[in-house]
Design a protein around this motif. Structure first.
Motif, short mmCIF file in Angstrom:
data_model
loop_
_atom_site.label_atom_id
_atom_site.label_comp_id
_atom_site.label_asym_id
_atom_site.label_seq_id
_atom_site.Cartn_x
_atom_site.Cartn_y
_atom_site.Cartn_z
N TYR A 175 -18.47 20.70 3.67
CA TYR A 175 -18.51 21.44 4.77
C TYR A 175 -19.59 20.18 6.08
N ALA A 176 -19.00 20.13 6.99
CA ALA A 176 -19.68 19.05 8.00
C ALA A 176 -20.72 19.91 8.82
N ASP A 177 -21.84 19.23 9.02
CA ASP A 177 -22.78 20.00 9.83
C ASP A 177 -22.42 20.27 11.31
N TYR A 178 -21.67 19.73 11.54
CA TYR A 178 -20.94 20.02 13.23
C TYR A 178 -19.85 21.12 13.29
N ARG A 179 -19.29 21.47 12.07
CA ARG A 179 -18.44 22.64 12.14
C ARG A 179 -18.85 23.36 10.63
N PRO A 180 -19.75 24.28 10.72
CA PRO A 180 -20.32 24.64 9.28
C PRO A 180 -19.39 25.91 8.70
N ASP A 181 -18.43 26.28 9.82
CA ASP A 181 -17.49 27.29 9.35
C ASP A 181 -16.13 26.76 8.87
N GLU A 182 -15.95 25.50 8.85
CA GLU A 182 -14.60 24.82 8.63
C GLU A 182 -15.14 23.58 7.40
N PHE A 183 -14.34 23.64 6.36
CA PHE A 183 -14.71 22.67 5.34
C PHE A 183 -13.64 21.54 5.82
N VAL A 184 -14.15 20.36 5.36
CA VAL A 184 -13.47 19.03 5.40
C VAL A 184 -12.36 18.73 4.02
N ARG A 185 -11.27 18.61 4.18
CA ARG A 185 -10.23 18.41 3.12
C ARG A 185 -10.04 16.90 2.91
N ASN A 186 -10.08 16.48 1.69
CA ASN A 186 -9.75 15.02 1.18
C ASN A 186 -8.50 14.92 0.47
N GLY A 187 -7.80 13.82 0.82
CA GLY A 187 -6.65 13.45 0.02
C GLY A 187 -6.91 12.66 -0.92
N PRO A 188 -6.15 12.54 -1.89
CA PRO A 188 -6.07 11.46 -3.11
C PRO A 188 -5.95 10.10 -2.44
N VAL A 189 -6.95 9.32 -3.12
CA VAL A 189 -6.76 7.64 -2.75
C VAL A 189 -6.40 6.98 -3.99
N LEU A 190 -5.47 5.88 -3.61
CA LEU A 190 -4.68 5.24 -4.60
C LEU A 190 -4.75 3.82 -4.21
N ASN A 191 -5.41 2.90 -4.99
CA ASN A 191 -5.43 1.53 -4.77
C ASN A 191 -4.90 0.75 -5.65
N VAL A 192 -3.95 -0.32 -5.19
CA VAL A 192 -3.06 -1.09 -6.60
C VAL A 192 -3.16 -2.49 -5.97
N SER A 193 -3.45 -3.38 -7.01
CA SER A 193 -3.65 -4.62 -6.99
C SER A 193 -3.15 -5.45 -7.91
N VAL A 194 -2.71 -6.74 -7.95
CA VAL A 194 -2.16 -7.75 -8.77
C VAL A 194 -3.16 -8.67 -8.68
N HIS A 195 -3.47 -9.45 -9.80
CA HIS A 195 -4.39 -10.49 -9.91
C HIS A 195 -3.59 -11.73 -10.52
N LYS A 196 -3.77 -13.03 -10.24
CA LYS A 196 -3.18 -14.23 -10.93
C LYS A 196 -4.22 -15.00 -11.06
N SER A 197 -4.40 -15.37 -12.22
CA SER A 197 -5.48 -16.60 -12.51
C SER A 197 -4.65 -17.95 -12.46
N SER A 198 -5.45 -18.94 -12.08
CA SER A 198 -4.80 -20.28 -11.68
C SER A 198 -4.61 -20.93 -12.78
N ASP A 199 -3.47 -21.73 -13.13
CA ASP A 199 -3.36 -22.50 -14.28
C ASP A 199 -3.98 -23.94 -14.35
N LYS A 200 -4.24 -24.55 -13.05
CA LYS A 200 -4.75 -25.73 -13.06
C LYS A 200 -6.26 -25.71 -12.92
N ILE A 201 -6.96 -24.79 -12.20
CA ILE A 201 -8.29 -24.84 -11.74
C ILE A 201 -8.89 -23.49 -12.74
N LYS A 202 -9.80 -23.79 -13.53
CA LYS A 202 -10.42 -22.84 -14.53
C LYS A 202 -11.23 -21.70 -13.34
N ASN A 203 -11.50 -20.41 -13.69
CA ASN A 203 -12.32 -19.51 -12.95
C ASN A 203 -11.48 -19.35 -11.46
#
Length: 109
Positions: free
Chosen positions: A37-65
């Motif tokens: 519930y938000a304090d400025y609207r105590p009679d209505e609750f705040v809905r939240n949707g699902p959060v999905l994060n996707v990422s791809v990582h590639k390490s360098s062949d030539k430069i370590k780290n």
């Protein structure tokens, strides 16, 4: 219930990382939180949707780290609210928008 103080009763997060070969990895992060519930609207609750994060990582062949990353934050473009336990006008803040993230990281040894 913490929901009346501007905080969700629960927040669940899951992180999965899968490495392919030696240089590639895929990361998936998901988060879901309960309504509150938000304090400025105590009679209505705040809905939240699902959060999905996707990422791809590639390490360098030539430069370590050296690693390159590409990912999408909030893939589903869900509306998510972050709350604070303080009763002020600035208690809740919407945080939602799909974003494309590109980065290069170098780890110093």
């Amino acid at each position: 219930s913490k929901a009346y103080w501007g905080m969700p009763n629960y927040r669940v997060a899951m992180y999965i990382t899968r490495s392919f070969e030696k240089q590639w990895s895929l990361q998936l992060a998901a988060m879901m939180q309960d309504v509150f519930y938000a304090d400025y609207r105590p009679d209505e609750f705040v809905r939240n949707g699902p959060v999905l994060n996707v990422s791809v990582h590639k390490s360098s062949d030539k430069i370590k780290n050296l690693r390159f990353n590409i990912g999408v934050t909030n893939l589903l473009n869900s509306q998510v609210w972050i709350g604070s336990p303080y009763a002020t006008e600035l208690t809740v803040m919407p945080v939602y928008q799909r974003q494309l993230c590109l980065s290069a990281q170098y780890k110093l040894d």
